[in-house]
Design a protein around this motif. Structure first.
Motif, PDB file in Angstrom:
ATOM      1  N   GLY A 362       0.780  -1.227   0.000  1.00 28.00           N
ATOM      2  CA  GLY A 362       0.000   0.000   0.000  1.00 28.00           C
ATOM      3  C   GLY A 362       0.809   1.273   0.000  1.00 28.00           C
ATOM      4  O   GLY A 362       0.253   2.365  -0.065  1.00 28.00           O
ATOM      5  N   GLY A 363       2.166   1.142   0.092  1.00 26.87           N
ATOM      6  CA  GLY A 363       2.999   2.347   0.079  1.00 26.87           C
ATOM      7  C   GLY A 363       2.712   3.234   1.281  1.00 26.87           C
ATOM      8  O   GLY A 363       2.168   2.818   2.303  1.00 26.87           O
ATOM      9  N   ARG A 364       3.048   4.516   1.155  1.00 27.20           N
ATOM     10  CA  ARG A 364       2.838   5.447   2.263  1.00 27.20           C
ATOM     11  C   ARG A 364       1.359   5.613   2.602  1.00 27.20           C
ATOM     12  O   ARG A 364       1.000   5.686   3.794  1.00 27.20           O
ATOM     13  CB  ARG A 364       3.470   6.801   1.925  1.00 27.20           C
ATOM     14  N   PRO A 365       0.453   5.626   1.603  1.00 25.74           N
ATOM     15  CA  PRO A 365      -0.975   5.658   1.969  1.00 25.74           C
ATOM     16  C   PRO A 365      -1.394   4.447   2.782  1.00 25.74           C
ATOM     17  O   PRO A 365      -2.203   4.561   3.711  1.00 25.74           O
ATOM     18  CB  PRO A 365      -1.685   5.707   0.614  1.00 25.74           C
ATOM     19  N   GLY A 366      -0.831   3.282   2.450  1.00 24.84           N
ATOM     20  CA  GLY A 366      -1.150   2.077   3.209  1.00 24.84           C
ATOM     21  C   GLY A 366      -0.658   2.170   4.635  1.00 24.84           C
ATOM     22  O   GLY A 366      -1.358   1.780   5.578  1.00 24.84           O
ATOM     23  N   ASP A 367       0.576   2.696   4.826  1.00 22.26           N
ATOM     24  CA  ASP A 367       1.105   2.861   6.179  1.00 22.26           C
ATOM     25  C   ASP A 367       0.240   3.830   6.981  1.00 22.26           C
ATOM     26  O   ASP A 367      -0.047   3.601   8.168  1.00 22.26           O
ATOM     27  CB  ASP A 367       2.549   3.375   6.122  1.00 22.26           C
ATOM     28  N   LEU A 368      -0.182   4.922   6.349  1.00 24.22           N
ATOM     29  CA  LEU A 368      -1.033   5.891   7.028  1.00 24.22           C
ATOM     30  C   LEU A 368      -2.376   5.267   7.405  1.00 24.22           C
ATOM     31  O   LEU A 368      -2.879   5.459   8.526  1.00 24.22           O
ATOM     32  CB  LEU A 368      -1.250   7.114   6.133  1.00 24.22           C
ATOM     33  N   MET A 369      -2.941   4.502   6.482  1.00 23.90           N
ATOM     34  CA  MET A 369      -4.219   3.855   6.751  1.00 23.90           C
ATOM     35  C   MET A 369      -4.101   2.896   7.941  1.00 23.90           C
ATOM     36  O   MET A 369      -4.975   2.860   8.821  1.00 23.90           O
ATOM     37  CB  MET A 369      -4.685   3.092   5.508  1.00 23.90           C
ATOM     38  N   ARG A 370      -2.996   2.139   7.998  1.00 25.44           N
ATOM     39  CA  ARG A 370      -2.813   1.220   9.107  1.00 25.44           C
ATOM     40  C   ARG A 370      -2.703   1.968  10.440  1.00 25.44           C
ATOM     41  O   ARG A 370      -3.247   1.526  11.454  1.00 25.44           O
ATOM     42  CB  ARG A 370      -1.579   0.344   8.859  1.00 25.44           C
ATOM     43  N   ARG A 371      -1.975   3.099  10.443  1.00 21.45           N
ATOM     44  CA  ARG A 371      -1.832   3.865  11.685  1.00 21.45           C
ATOM     45  C   ARG A 371      -3.163   4.431  12.151  1.00 21.45           C
ATOM     46  O   ARG A 371      -3.395   4.587  13.356  1.00 21.45           O
ATOM     47  CB  ARG A 371      -0.812   4.996  11.497  1.00 21.45           C
ATOM     48  N   VAL A 372      -4.048   4.723  11.217  1.00 18.19           N
ATOM     49  CA  VAL A 372      -5.350   5.289  11.575  1.00 18.19           C
ATOM     50  C   VAL A 372      -6.350   4.197  11.953  1.00 18.19           C
ATOM     51  O   VAL A 372      -7.072   4.307  12.959  1.00 18.19           O
ATOM     52  CB  VAL A 372      -5.905   6.140  10.410  1.00 18.19           C
ATOM     53  N   VAL A 373      -6.373   3.108  11.172  1.00 23.44           N
ATOM     54  CA  VAL A 373      -7.433   2.107  11.311  1.00 23.44           C
ATOM     55  C   VAL A 373      -7.110   1.057  12.368  1.00 23.44           C
ATOM     56  O   VAL A 373      -7.972   0.720  13.199  1.00 23.44           O
ATOM     57  CB  VAL A 373      -7.703   1.429   9.949  1.00 23.44           C
ATOM     58  N   VAL A 374      -5.891   0.527  12.362  1.00 22.94           N
ATOM     59  CA  VAL A 374      -5.580  -0.620  13.215  1.00 22.94           C
ATOM     60  C   VAL A 374      -5.832  -0.345  14.694  1.00 22.94           C
ATOM     61  O   VAL A 374      -6.413  -1.194  15.393  1.00 22.94           O
ATOM     62  CB  VAL A 374      -4.136  -1.103  12.953  1.00 22.94           C
ATOM     63  N   PRO A 375      -5.414   0.815  15.254  1.00 18.81           N
ATOM     64  CA  PRO A 375      -5.681   1.034  16.682  1.00 18.81           C
ATOM     65  C   PRO A 375      -7.166   1.016  17.039  1.00 18.81           C
ATOM     66  O   PRO A 375      -7.511   0.824  18.218  1.00 18.81           O
ATOM     67  CB  PRO A 375      -5.074   2.422  16.937  1.00 18.81           C
ATOM     68  N   ARG A 376      -8.026   1.222  16.056  1.00 16.24           N
ATOM     69  CA  ARG A 376      -9.462   1.239  16.318  1.00 16.24           C
ATOM     70  C   ARG A 376     -10.125  -0.126  16.135  1.00 16.24           C
ATOM     71  O   ARG A 376     -11.330  -0.268  16.347  1.00 16.24           O
ATOM     72  CB  ARG A 376     -10.133   2.281  15.409  1.00 16.24           C
TER      73      ARG A 376
END
Length: 503
Positions: A362-376
Motif C-alpha cells: 500500500g505504500g505510504r498511503p497504506g502505512d497511514l491507513m494502518r496507523r489510523v485504522v488498526v488502533p481502532r
C-alpha cells in the motif's frame, strides 16, 4: 530368473512432516508402507515455526503429543507494530488450552519436530524407511504403480511396486511432474530474509508474535524456544541474504528487539532468502497417485498454516486409503480427498494473501491507513476472538460430508476435542474410528447397525460439553469421521448413519 521387485501397498515419496505423518497414520490402520527420501537424516535448517491446535490433534493421533509439548512453546497472541515499533494493536490469548485440548498457537523448531516424527516412524514395524535415494519417475500400469529410484551413494538403480503412491516430495515434486500436474500461480510473490538466532541472554520481549506493518521494511519476530529467536524481514530491491550474513550486518534490523546485547552473545544459526509464493496444483490425484503438502500447495507464511496444511492432507487421506485397501470403504471415497482438501487449502492461501497484503503493501498511503485504522480495531465487536480463533473453514459437501440442504448444521466442521469425563477427551474415546454422538439412548436395532459398521457410540447429556456442542449446532446426533470431521448431523441417529449405509 529375475528377483521380484519390492512391493508395498503404499509407497510415500518424501519423509518430511506430511509424508511421515501419512506413513504413521496408515501403519496404525494396519497398512504396510515404504517411505523414500533423498536425505538419510532430517534437514537441519529451520523453516516452519508454528502450528495450531487442530494440527496438534493430528500429532496426538500419531502418538507424539507429549514429545511435541516438550519442544514447543505456546504463543500468547499477536501484536501489530508500525515502522517505529509503536504498538498499533494487541490481540492477547487468555489461556493456553483450547476446545481441542491443546494450545491454540504453538512455536517450535522444525528440525526438532521432524526428528521426533522420524523417531515415531522408525518405531513402527509396518513402516520401512529408505533414505539417501533419488526417485526418478513414477508411472502407472494395470498392476499398480512403478517407482524408479537411484541410490545416491552407490548410483545403483532400482524399481519398487506399489498399489498407491503419495507424493510428499515438496515444491519441486518429481511425483507431481510424473502425473502431469502443474502449479497454478495465485499471484502473490515477495522476497523475505529469514533469520534464526540463538542466545542465552533474556531479551525481555512480549511472548507473542510481533508483526511490523510497514511497506518499506515489513517484519516479524517470534520467540521459538528458550534460546531460539526468529525474525523475518521483507527484502528491498537489490538486497540479498549476503548483505546480512553477519550479526553486525543484521543489527540495524534486529536491534529493536536485542537492544544492547553484545554481538558475541548472539549465535547466528541461519540467514536465508526465501520467496514467499502462493501456488496450488491444478490437480492432486491421477489414478493411484496422490499429492500432499508442498507438492500440492504453497502458502505464504502470514497465518502460519503452510506446514499444517500438509498434515491436514495426510489426516484427510490416510484413513480413506486404509479403508479402501482393507475393503471397508469403496474406492470412490478417494475422490473426496481432492474435493475436500483443495478448496480448503485455496481458502487458507487466499486468507494468507489478504493478511500479507494488509500488513505489507500500500505504500505510504497504506502505512497511514494502518496507523489510523488498526488502533481502532479493538472497537469492532468480536474481532479479537476472530483474529485469535484457530478454527479453519468447514469442508465442502462430498459423499463423506453430507450437509443438510436447508441448514448449515455441523457437517464439514471439526468435532471439538472436548472432555468426555475427568480422564478422557473425545479423541481418546474415538481412537481413530467413526463415532456416533447422540443425546438420546439408541434402540437395539440402531446400536446393532452402528456396531456392524464398526462405528463407536458415545451418548452425551445436554449439559455435557459435547452435548452442548450438538445443541448449539441444532443437532441431536452427529456422525464423526476418523479424522475428526463431522460427516453428518441431524435430529436422529438413524438419519446420520444413513449416509454411511449408502456408501
Amino acid at each position: 530368473m529375475t528377483s521380484p521387485q519390492p512391493y508395498a501397498p503404499v509407497v510415500i515419496v518424501g519423509a518430511g512432516p506430511s509424508g511421515v505423518t501419512a506413513a504413521v497414520l496408515l501403519a496404525q490402520e494396519g497398512v504396510d508402507v515404504i517411505v523414500l527420501d533423498r536425505r538419510a537424516d532430517v534437514f537441519a535448517q529451520p523453516r516452519a515455526v508454528h502450528l495450531d491446535d487442530e494440527v496438534y490433534r493430528i500429532l496426538a493421533r500419531i502418538g507424539v503429543a507429549e514429545r511435541f509439548s516438550a519442544i514447543s512453546r505456546p504463543s500468547v497472541g499477536l501484536r501489530l507494530l508500525d515502522a517505529r515499533h509503536a504498538v498499533l494493536a494487541e490481540f492477547r490469548r487468555d489461556g493456553d488450552i483450547s476446545r481441542h485440548g491443546h494450545p491454540q498457537a504453538n512455536m517450535f523448531d522444525q528440525p526438532e519436530l521432524e526428528a521426533l516424527l522420524r523417531a515415531r516412524m522408525l518405531e513402527h514395524p509396518r513402516i520401512s524407511f529408505r533414505g539417501g535415494v533419488e526417485v526418478n519417475a513414477v508411472s502407472q500400469g494395470v498392476d499398480g504403480v512403478r517407482i524408479d529410484l537411484t541410490e545416491r551413494e552407490s548410483g545403483r538403480s532400482e524399481t519398487l511396486r506399489a498399489s498407491y503412491v503419495l507424493g510428499c516430495d515438496g515444491a519441486n515434486s518429481v511425483v507431481r511432474r510424473s502425473i502431469g500436474a502443474t502449479m497454478q500461480d495465485l499471484r502473490f510473490e515477495q522476497r523475505w530474509l529469514v533469520v534464526d538466532v540463538n542466545t542465552d541472554v533474556e531479551l525481555h520481549q512480549w511472548e507473542g508474535v510481533h508483526q511490523v506493518c510497514d511497506t518499506e521494511r515489513a517484519g516479524t519476530y517470534m520467540r521459538i524456544s528458550d534460546r531460539r529467536h526468529r525474525w523475518e524481514f521483507q527484502l528491498g530491491d537489490g538486497e540479498t541474504s549476503d548483505d546480512f550474513a553477519t550479526v553486525a550486518a543484521l543489527l540495524p534490523l534486529i536491534e529493536p528487539w536485542v537492544g544492547a546485547v553484545p554481538d558475541g552473545d548472539l549465535e547466528l544459526v541461519r540467514v536465508a532468502e526465501y520467496t514467499f509464493r502462493a501456488q496450488l496444483a491444478d490437480r492432486w490425484r491421477d489414478g493411484r497417485v496422490f499429492l500432499l503438502g508442498d507438492s500440492a500447495h504453497l502458502t505464504p507464511p502470514f497465518i502460519g498454516q503452510g506446514m499444517g496444511a500438509g498434515l491436514r492432507d495426510a489426516a484427510n487421506l490416510a484413513w480413506k486409503l486404509a479403508g479402501v485397501i482393507d475393503g471397508t470403504l469403496p474406492e470412490r471415497v478417494l475422490e473426496t480427498y481432492e474435493q475436500e482438501r483443495r478448496p480448503h487449502a485455496a481458502q487458507m492461501i487466499r486468507l494468507a494473501i489478504i493478511v500479507g497484503t494488509a500488513m505489507t503493501r500500500g505504500g505510504r498511503p497504506g502505512d497511514l491507513m494502518r496507523r489510523v485504522v488498526v488502533p481502532r480495531l479493538r472497537l469492532v465487536p468480536g474481532l479479537r476472538e476472530k483474529v485469535l480463533d484457530s478454527a479453519t473453514p468447514r469442508l465442502r459437501t462430498t459423499v463423506m460430508v453430507r450437509r443438510q440442504r436447508w441448514r448449515r448444521g455441523l457437517a464439514g466442521t471439526l468435532c471439538p476435542n472436548l472432555s468426555v469425563d475427568e480422564e478422557a477427551r473425545f479423541d481418546d474415546v474415538a481412537d481413530g474410528r467413526f463415532m456416533l454422538l447422540t443425546r438420546h439412548p439408541l434402540d437395539s436395532a440402531t446400536t446393532a447397525d452402528a456396531t456392524r459398521r464398526r462405528v463407536g457410540i458415545l451418548e452425551v447429556g445436554r449439559d455435557e460439553p459435547l452435548g452442548a456442542w450438538l445443541t448449539k449446532g441444532g443437532a441431536d446426533a452427529a456422525l464423526v469421521r476418523p479424522d475428526g470431521t463431522v460427516m453428518a448431523s441431524g435430529r436422529t441417529a438413524n438419519a446420520v448413519l444413513a449416509g454411511l449405509a449408502r456408501l
